[in-house]
Design an enzyme around this catalytic site. Structure first.
Site, PDB file in Angstrom:
ATOM      1  CB  SER A 172      -0.914   0.022   1.232  1.00  0.00           C
ATOM      2  OG  SER A 172      -0.151   0.123   2.416  1.00  0.00           O
ATOM      3  N   GLY A 185       2.494   2.830  -2.138  1.00  0.00           N
ATOM      4  CA  GLY A 185       3.742   2.813  -2.880  1.00  0.00           C
ATOM      5  C   GLY A 185       4.892   2.087  -2.210  1.00  0.00           C
TER       6      GLY A 185
END
Length: 406
Positions: free
Chosen positions: A160, A162
């Protein structure tokens, strides 16, 4: 006819949020506007949504025994997953006449893993995506790099914000990207996805909501990501009608295949009139925080209405606006924000401080919102100016380097 009970009474309509971060906090607030009883669950105490929920539980979200115990104890009408790292395998057990998993148990399981959703989009629905491979060993990884070519993007199949994502431009970056992807994975997934790098002009989030009256779309949201993590967003993103229609058609195909009611954040790469499906999340999207300032119904209000079975007759863009992340770096369990008055000095600006109890490394701790009648560029500039007034420090330390805004 939809019935909604009163919170903390025997007939209450009860919702369990699995994940209690800043997005879950806004969902909890919107649900409570309808008198819903909200129970927030996360892996750490005093998470943002816990601060506004009726009660909360702290558990290992990946522990099926602990998660099952909470759901059996609470007996909710709705289970709303708000993060990826959940023991999703037990959710089908709770789907019945009296309990519903949002949007569906199958959709939650599928979208929590990039392998599942990419196979659905590219192989079953045949929508345009970047070329990709999956690798669970170094040998498969090396083979995939040779087949996809450089540059390419490496991501964990489950993560999540990135985490674990790297743009690999040379073979010298490949080993570090492999390690970083495994460090950034959520849950027990060990595979990585190797994606062709699309030379796009811009990327968007198309917020798509399935509800009792059909499927509706919000105006497209443009955004900037750094290391795969959202830093800035604005609405509306200027794009051709042809490209926008293609995005809506693809979003409808994918969300129809997933089913259920609720808001989905569908991400696309855009170049001219060409569009590529990137990812989808079956819940409010971080880039959609901008809708708190721009729309008649924010993405959180839309999600609450949809999951409660309430109508959404129209989604209106009231303002052109932008959002910018307030990002902290360092170590603290007692965060102090300075300069909030200066940040709010400009007309049309607002701030949401999430109330996260601690920072350990880099962490998103708030967002600045801005609107401007003269357009997106002015709104984006306002958010930049507002953030520049903010300072972040640790309340218990005289060391200015212990915690700072970046």
């Amino acid at each position: 006819m939809t019935e909604i009970g009163t919170a903390l009474r025997p007939g209450a309509t009860k919702v369990v949020l699995l994940g209690a971060g800043e997005l879950g906090k806004e969902v909890a607030i919107e649900l409570q506007r309808f008198g819903v009883e909200v129970i927030a669950v996360d892996r750490y105490a005093n998470a943002p949504a816990m601060q506004v929920a009726h009660r909360s539980h702290v558990i290992d979200m990946l522990d099926p025994v602990a998660l099952r115990r909470v759901l059996n104890q609470e007996k909710p009408h709705l289970v709303i997953p708000e993060i990826e790292a959940i023991a999703t395998q037990i959710l089908p057990e709770f789907e019945c006449d009296s309990t519903h998993v949002v949007p569906t148990p199958a959709a939650v399981q599928l979208t929590m893993n990039r392998e599942g959703i990419r196979n659905l989009a590219a192989n079953e629905l045949k929508v345009p995506t970047s070329d990709y491979r999956f690798a669970s060993s170094k040998e498969q990884y090396e083979e995939a790099l040779n087949e996809i070519g450089l540059p390419c993007v490496i991501k964990p199949v489950m993560s999540s914000s990135g985490k674990g994502q790297t743009l690999v431009r040379s073979r010298g970056d490949a080993e570090g990207a492999w390690q970083y992807a495994h460090e950034g994975t959520r849950g027990t997934a060990s595979s990585v996805i190797i994606e062709q790098f699309i030379d796009f002009e811009y990327e968007i989030t198309l917020l798509t909501v399935r509800h009792v009256q059909g499927t509706s779309f919000c105006p497209p949201i443009g955004h900037v990501q750094v290391d795969g993590d959202y830093r800035e967003s604005w609405q509306p993103q200027s794009m051709s009608l042809n490209a926008q229609k293609k995005c809506q058609d693809i979003a409808q195909q994918v969300t129809d295949a997933l089913g259920g009611y609720g808001l989905f954040g569908v991400e696309f790469f855009i170049r001219g009139d060409d569009v590529w499906f990137s990812e989808i999340s079956p819940r409010p999207h971080d880039t959609g925080l901008v809708t708190l300032a721009t729309q008649n119904l924010s993405e959180f209000a839309l999600h609450a209405r949809a999951v409660l079975g309430l109508p959404i007759p129209s989604i209106e863009l009231n303002n052109h606006g932008a959002s910018r992340v307030i990002l902290a770096e360092g170590q603290s369990e007692d965060v102090i924000f300075e300069g909030v008055d200066g940040a709010l000095h400009l007309a049309g600006t607002d701030i949401r401080l999430f109330g996260k109890p601690a920072v350990n490394g880099k962490r998103r701790v708030g967002v600045v919102l801005a609107t401007d009648t003269q357009g997106i560029d002015r709104a984006r500039d306002k958010t930049k100016q507002a953030v520049s007034h903010l300072k972040i420090r640790d309340n218990r330390s005289g060391d200015e380097n212990r915690l700072k805004r970046i």
